[in-house]
Scaffold this motif. Structure first.
Motif, short mmCIF file in Angstrom:
data_model
loop_
_atom_site.label_atom_id
_atom_site.label_comp_id
_atom_site.label_asym_id
_atom_site.label_seq_id
_atom_site.Cartn_x
_atom_site.Cartn_y
_atom_site.Cartn_z
N ILE A 26 0.86 -1.18 0.00
CA ILE A 26 0.00 0.00 0.00
C ILE A 26 0.89 1.23 0.00
O ILE A 26 1.88 1.29 0.73
N SER A 27 0.51 2.20 -0.80
CA SER A 27 1.37 3.36 -0.99
C SER A 27 1.48 4.21 0.26
O SER A 27 2.44 4.95 0.44
N THR A 28 0.49 4.10 1.14
CA THR A 28 0.46 4.94 2.34
C THR A 28 1.05 4.24 3.56
O THR A 28 0.89 4.71 4.69
N PHE A 29 1.75 3.14 3.35
CA PHE A 29 2.22 2.34 4.49
C PHE A 29 3.02 3.18 5.48
O PHE A 29 2.78 3.13 6.68
N SER A 30 3.96 3.95 5.00
CA SER A 30 4.88 4.65 5.90
C SER A 30 4.19 5.71 6.75
O SER A 30 4.75 6.14 7.76
N THR A 31 2.99 6.13 6.37
CA THR A 31 2.27 7.14 7.15
C THR A 31 1.02 6.57 7.83
O THR A 31 0.28 7.31 8.47
N THR A 54 4.85 6.75 13.84
CA THR A 54 5.88 7.27 14.74
C THR A 54 6.24 6.24 15.80
O THR A 54 6.86 6.58 16.81
N PHE A 55 5.79 5.02 15.59
CA PHE A 55 6.18 3.88 16.43
C PHE A 55 5.56 3.90 17.82
O PHE A 55 6.07 3.27 18.74
N ARG A 56 4.46 4.60 17.97
CA ARG A 56 3.69 4.47 19.21
C ARG A 56 2.91 3.17 19.12
O ARG A 56 2.34 2.84 18.09
N ILE A 57 2.85 2.46 20.23
CA ILE A 57 2.34 1.10 20.22
C ILE A 57 1.23 0.93 21.24
O ILE A 57 1.25 1.53 22.32
N TYR A 58 0.25 0.10 20.86
CA TYR A 58 -0.85 -0.25 21.75
C TYR A 58 -1.05 -1.76 21.68
O TYR A 58 -0.92 -2.38 20.61
N TYR A 59 -1.35 -2.36 22.84
CA TYR A 59 -1.70 -3.78 22.91
C TYR A 59 -3.02 -3.95 23.65
O TYR A 59 -3.28 -3.27 24.64
N VAL A 97 -4.95 -1.57 8.26
CA VAL A 97 -4.70 -0.25 8.81
C VAL A 97 -5.64 -0.02 9.98
O VAL A 97 -6.58 -0.76 10.20
N PHE A 98 -5.35 1.01 10.75
CA PHE A 98 -6.12 1.34 11.95
C PHE A 98 -6.24 2.83 12.05
O PHE A 98 -5.27 3.54 11.71
N PRO A 99 -7.35 3.40 12.55
CA PRO A 99 -8.52 2.71 13.05
C PRO A 99 -9.53 2.32 11.97
O PRO A 99 -10.38 1.46 12.21
#
Length: 116
Positions: A26-31, A54-59, A97-99
């Protein structure tokens, strides 16, 4: 053509480990915020973990301390390292992707089966 291809699933014993990969064309992967979801037999699909651009993570609480989500923007790939697996982790795992997951992004998923 958009494709998200999950791999790395399999059969593991309780307490074991597996590493899932999701290659995303997907072209928008990096964002994009990427996420792992799972669907157990007879249950609704549920969110497992997310990682922002930006590598913020949720579990989700049920996997905290056992699963690790990561991403490699150079490879358009998101990973899920799963340790201390439990039988209740048995499910088909998907990335999206999320959300606002995209219906056309759902791939075939990768089956994870954990035996007790």
């Amino acid at each position: 053509q958009v494709q998200l291809v999950e791999s790395g699933g399999g059969l593991a014993q309780a307490g074991g480990s597996l590493r899932l990969s999701c290659a995303a064309s997907i072209s928008t992967f990096s964002t994009s915020t990427m996420a792992w979801y799972r669907q157990a037999p007879g249950k609704q699909r549920e969110l497992v973990a997310t990682v922002t651009h930006t590598f913020r993570i949720y579990y989700v609480d049920s996997v905290k301390g056992r699963f690790t989500i990561s991403r490699d923007n150079a490879k358009n790939t998101v990973y899920l390292q799963m340790n201390s697996l439990k039988p209740e982790d048995t499910a088909v795992y998907y990335c999206n992707v999320f959300p606002d997951w995209r219906a056309d992004y759902w791939g075939q998923g990768t089956q994870v089966t954990v035996s007790s």
